[in-house]
Design an enzyme around this catalytic site. Sequence first.
Site, PDB file in Angstrom:
ATOM      1  N   GLY A 259       0.546  -1.258  -0.275  1.00 15.68           N
ATOM      2  CA  GLY A 259       0.218   0.151   0.152  1.00 15.68           C
ATOM      3  C   GLY A 259       0.871   1.084   0.015  1.00 15.68           C
TER       4      GLY A 259
ATOM      5  N   GLY B 280       1.355   5.457   2.384  1.00 15.44           N
ATOM      6  CA  GLY B 280       2.472   4.561   2.866  1.00 15.44           C
ATOM      7  C   GLY B 280       3.521   5.259   1.908  1.00 15.44           C
TER       8      GLY B 280
ATOM      9  N   ARG C 260     -14.427   2.949  11.480  1.00 13.73           N
ATOM     10  CA  ARG C 260     -13.778   1.828  11.092  1.00 13.73           C
ATOM     11  C   ARG C 260     -14.585   0.980  10.350  1.00 13.73           C
ATOM     12  NH1 ARG C 260     -11.374   5.150  15.406  1.00 13.73           N
ATOM     13  NH2 ARG C 260      -9.261   6.046  15.054  1.00 13.73           N
TER      14      ARG C 260
ATOM     15  N   ASN D 256     -11.476  -3.847   3.069  1.00 12.22           N
ATOM     16  CA  ASN D 256     -10.739  -3.934   4.002  1.00 12.22           C
ATOM     17  C   ASN D 256     -10.178  -5.401   4.110  1.00 12.22           C
ATOM     18  OD1 ASN D 256      -9.569  -1.450   3.027  1.00 12.22           O
ATOM     19  ND2 ASN D 256      -9.887   0.117   5.052  1.00 12.22           N
TER      20      ASN D 256
ATOM     21  N   SER E 174      -3.838  -1.872   8.332  1.00  6.08           N
ATOM     22  CA  SER E 174      -5.579  -1.313   7.803  1.00  6.08           C
ATOM     23  C   SER E 174      -6.469  -1.505   8.738  1.00  6.08           C
ATOM     24  CB  SER E 174      -5.531  -2.433   6.562  1.00  6.08           C
ATOM     25  OG  SER E 174      -4.686  -2.583   5.513  1.00  6.08           O
TER      26      SER E 174
ATOM     27  N   ASP F 229      -2.571   5.391  18.573  1.00  7.00           N
ATOM     28  CA  ASP F 229      -3.201   6.216  20.282  1.00  7.00           C
ATOM     29  C   ASP F 229      -1.978   6.334  21.357  1.00  7.00           C
ATOM     30  OD1 ASP F 229      -5.447   5.012  18.579  1.00  7.00           O
ATOM     31  OD2 ASP F 229      -5.100   3.474  19.355  1.00  7.00           O
TER      32      ASP F 229
ATOM     33  N   HIS G 159      -8.219  -0.186  18.346  1.00  3.82           N
ATOM     34  CA  HIS G 159      -7.946   0.485  17.875  1.00  3.82           C
ATOM     35  C   HIS G 159      -9.525   1.321  16.978  1.00  3.82           C
ATOM     36  CE1 HIS G 159      -5.988   3.537  15.147  1.00  3.82           C
ATOM     37  NE2 HIS G 159      -6.711   3.771  14.241  1.00  3.82           N
TER      38      HIS G 159
HETATM   39  N1  LIG Z   1      -3.903   1.631  12.813  1.00  2.00           N
HETATM   40  C1  LIG Z   1      -4.153   3.107  12.287  1.00  2.00           C
HETATM   41  O1  LIG Z   1      -2.755   3.455  13.341  1.00  2.00           O
HETATM   42  C2  LIG Z   1      -4.636   3.587  11.172  1.00  2.00           C
HETATM   43  C3  LIG Z   1      -4.772   2.885  10.574  1.00  2.00           C
HETATM   44  N2  LIG Z   1      -5.072   3.641   9.263  1.00  2.00           N
HETATM   45  C4  LIG Z   1      -5.566   2.960   8.055  1.00  2.00           C
HETATM   46  O2  LIG Z   1      -5.501   3.119   6.665  1.00  2.00           O
HETATM   47  C5  LIG Z   1      -5.036   2.243   5.834  1.00  2.00           C
HETATM   48  C6  LIG Z   1      -4.901   3.242   4.419  1.00  2.00           C
HETATM   49  O3  LIG Z   1      -4.777   4.956   4.775  1.00  2.00           O
HETATM   50  P1  LIG Z   1      -5.138   5.433   3.414  1.00  2.00           P
HETATM   51  O4  LIG Z   1      -3.362   5.826   3.508  1.00  2.00           O
HETATM   52  O5  LIG Z   1      -5.090   7.219   4.092  1.00  2.00           O
HETATM   53  O6  LIG Z   1      -5.343   5.354   2.048  1.00  2.00           O
HETATM   54  P2  LIG Z   1      -5.395   5.840   1.150  1.00  2.00           P
HETATM   55  O7  LIG Z   1      -6.391   5.677   0.579  1.00  2.00           O
HETATM   56  O8  LIG Z   1      -4.713   6.822   1.108  1.00  2.00           O
HETATM   57  O9  LIG Z   1      -4.088   4.761   0.398  1.00  2.00           O
HETATM   58  C7  LIG Z   1      -3.739   2.908   0.708  1.00  2.00           C
HETATM   59  C8  LIG Z   1      -3.322   2.819   0.127  1.00  2.00           C
HETATM   60  O10 LIG Z   1      -3.547   0.986  -0.385  1.00  2.00           O
HETATM   61  C9  LIG Z   1      -3.605   0.834  -1.990  1.00  2.00           C
HETATM   62  N3  LIG Z   1      -3.756  -0.818  -2.011  1.00  2.00           N
HETATM   63  C10 LIG Z   1      -5.688  -0.663  -2.572  1.00  2.00           C
HETATM   64  N4  LIG Z   1      -5.923  -2.480  -1.999  1.00  2.00           N
HETATM   65  C11 LIG Z   1      -4.617  -2.961  -2.451  1.00  2.00           C
HETATM   66  C12 LIG Z   1      -4.172  -4.458  -2.710  1.00  2.00           C
HETATM   67  N5  LIG Z   1      -5.153  -5.475  -2.709  1.00  2.00           N
HETATM   68  N6  LIG Z   1      -2.813  -3.985  -2.101  1.00  2.00           N
HETATM   69  C13 LIG Z   1      -1.788  -3.488  -1.877  1.00  2.00           C
HETATM   70  N7  LIG Z   1      -2.448  -1.615  -1.773  1.00  2.00           N
HETATM   71  C14 LIG Z   1      -3.764  -1.742  -2.326  1.00  2.00           C
HETATM   72  C15 LIG Z   1      -4.090   2.155  -2.657  1.00  2.00           C
HETATM   73  O11 LIG Z   1      -3.762   1.392  -3.885  1.00  2.00           O
HETATM   74  C16 LIG Z   1      -2.864   2.883  -2.097  1.00  2.00           C
HETATM   75  O12 LIG Z   1      -2.419   3.363  -2.392  1.00  2.00           O
HETATM   76  C17 LIG Z   1      -6.658   2.846   6.041  1.00  2.00           C
HETATM   77  O13 LIG Z   1      -7.672   1.562   5.968  1.00  2.00           O
HETATM   78  C18 LIG Z   1      -7.391   3.710   7.263  1.00  2.00           C
HETATM   79  O14 LIG Z   1      -8.227   3.505   7.410  1.00  2.00           O
HETATM   80  C19 LIG Z   1      -5.026   4.938   8.669  1.00  2.00           C
HETATM   81  C20 LIG Z   1      -4.280   5.939   9.847  1.00  2.00           C
HETATM   82  C21 LIG Z   1      -4.179   5.317  11.337  1.00  2.00           C
HETATM   83  O1  LIG Z   2      -9.416   6.910  12.169  1.00  2.00           O
HETATM   84  C1  LIG Z   2      -9.305   6.669  11.297  1.00  2.00           C
HETATM   85  O2  LIG Z   2      -9.968   6.084  10.598  1.00  2.00           O
HETATM   86  C2  LIG Z   2      -7.530   6.559  10.761  1.00  2.00           C
HETATM   87  C3  LIG Z   2      -7.303   5.725  12.204  1.00  2.00           C
HETATM   88  O3  LIG Z   2      -7.572   4.939  12.816  1.00  2.00           O
HETATM   89  C4  LIG Z   2      -6.467   6.759  12.954  1.00  2.00           C
HETATM   90  O4  LIG Z   2      -6.630   8.512  12.985  1.00  2.00           O
HETATM   91  O5  LIG Z   2      -6.360   6.635  14.185  1.00  2.00           O
END
Ligand SMILES: NC(=O)C1=CN([C@@H]2O[C@H](COP(=O)(O)OP(=O)(O)OC[C@H]3O[C@@H](n4cnc5c(N)ncnc54)[C@H](O)[C@@H]3O)[C@@H](O)[C@H]2O)C=CC1
Ligand SMILES: O=C([O-])CC(=O)C(=O)O
Length: 354
Positions: A40, A46, A119, A126, A150, A182, A217
């Site tokens: 990603g 990413g 989420r 996802n 993710s 967090d 989370h």
């Molecule tokens: N754990 C945490 O604390 C956090 C988790 N997240 C999560 O992280 C994830 C990504 O967020 P963003 O980067 O903002 O989204 P984004 O949409 O900007 O980037 C996601 C990327 O994943 C790629 N992608 C989609 N399907 C794929 C596959 N099968 N294989 C490889 N790549 C693939 C897309 O092409 C895109 O480049 C989201 O699910 C979001 O909710 C976001 C913030 C905090």
């Molecule tokens: O809030 C969201 O969807 C992304 C995330 O997990 C965070 O920022 O903690």
Amino acid sequence: MRTSMLKSIVRRSSVPGVSSVSRRGFASGSAPERKVAVLGAAGGIGQPLSLLMKLNPLVSRLALYDIAGTPGVAADVSHINTRSEVAGFAGEEQLGQALEGADVVIIPAGVPRKPGMTRDDLFNINAGIVKSLCTAIAKYCPHALVNMISNPVNSTVPIAAEVFKKAGTYDEKRLFGVTTLDVVRAKTFYAGKARANVAGTFLCLLPEVNVPVVGGHAGITILPLFSQATPTANLSDEEIEALTKRTQDGGTEVVEAKAGKGSATLSMAYAGAIFADACLKGLNGVPDVVECSFVQSNVTELPFFASKVRLGKNGVEEVLGLGQLTDYEKKGLEALKPELLSSIEKGIKFANAN
Ligand SMILES: NC(=O)C1=CN([C@@H]2O[C@H](COP(=O)(O)OP(=O)(O)OC[C@H]3O[C@@H](n4cnc5c(N)ncnc54)[C@H](O)[C@@H]3O)[C@@H](O)[C@H]2O)C=CC1
Ligand SMILES: O=C([O-])CC(=O)C(=O)O
């Protein structure tokens, strides 16, 4: 569709002006070879995460994978004069190459939230993405440490565990839900209220703020333990409640501020880089590396739970307990259990039905 792969070799050298000895005690030239794969890598998280991993002297090979767009990201990042060799991989047929030999796989692949969504609303898209990526991990790098970013993490980690179990490669010590953001938020918000030094610097003699965050989370499943925060501060019950709520709603705060343009990316990249760095340090045998993470756990009756985890040469070395909780925290812990359990069960059910 034509996909292309870019492989750019970056000559090993240290960043000008930056000490060649990392804070882990390795000179960059003497640290073991370590491959990190980002799945990603062309996305909002990413890209900056790939940049930060390129700056990490513990990484010798960096594989950037996405369904599209990675040749450009890899070409860009590869020009930075740090240790690692960078390679970009685009499209499913190149996923195996991206993963082969990886020590750590970081997964920020999938859709982010828009205002008004939870989420869990991301589950339908996802869950499938995570399942297919984990199937490939089981095949190409079954011993890698997996850092799941993710969302919904409370479900995607159990999905990954089930996929690995089915493939016969599951090792609970090697699967991590990344909850570092967090902790990052809790530290920032606490430091503001407690007038403490938010992060340790060489010049500041004040101790660095630390706050464990346990549970899961999402919303109320995020439980910061401000009673265990250091340095201690005399905060009122109202202040603790406000800090707790702000930490739980931190993701939503960013989603609303971005107004439809996604969720936290830059702070998440920072948090993801901290957690991956901790995993690499653990693999390299650095002692006493402790971070909070959502892992298989016996700390409560729930099969997965975030708490402090000691990292070592095989991943999780020890899942640490919760310590002494206040009545407010005990209440929060009981309140989060039904929601967290239901998200875990949803993930397990999905993995076994599909
Ligand atoms: N754990 C945490 O604390 C956090 C988790 N997240 C999560 O992280 C994830 C990504 O967020 P963003 O980067 O903002 O989204 P984004 O949409 O900007 O980037 C996601 C990327 O994943 C790629 N992608 C989609 N399907 C794929 C596959 N099968 N294989 C490889 N790549 C693939 C897309 O092409 C895109 O480049 C989201 O699910 C979001 O909710 C976001 C913030 C905090
Ligand atoms: O809030 C969201 O969807 C992304 C995330 O997990 C965070 O920022 O903690």
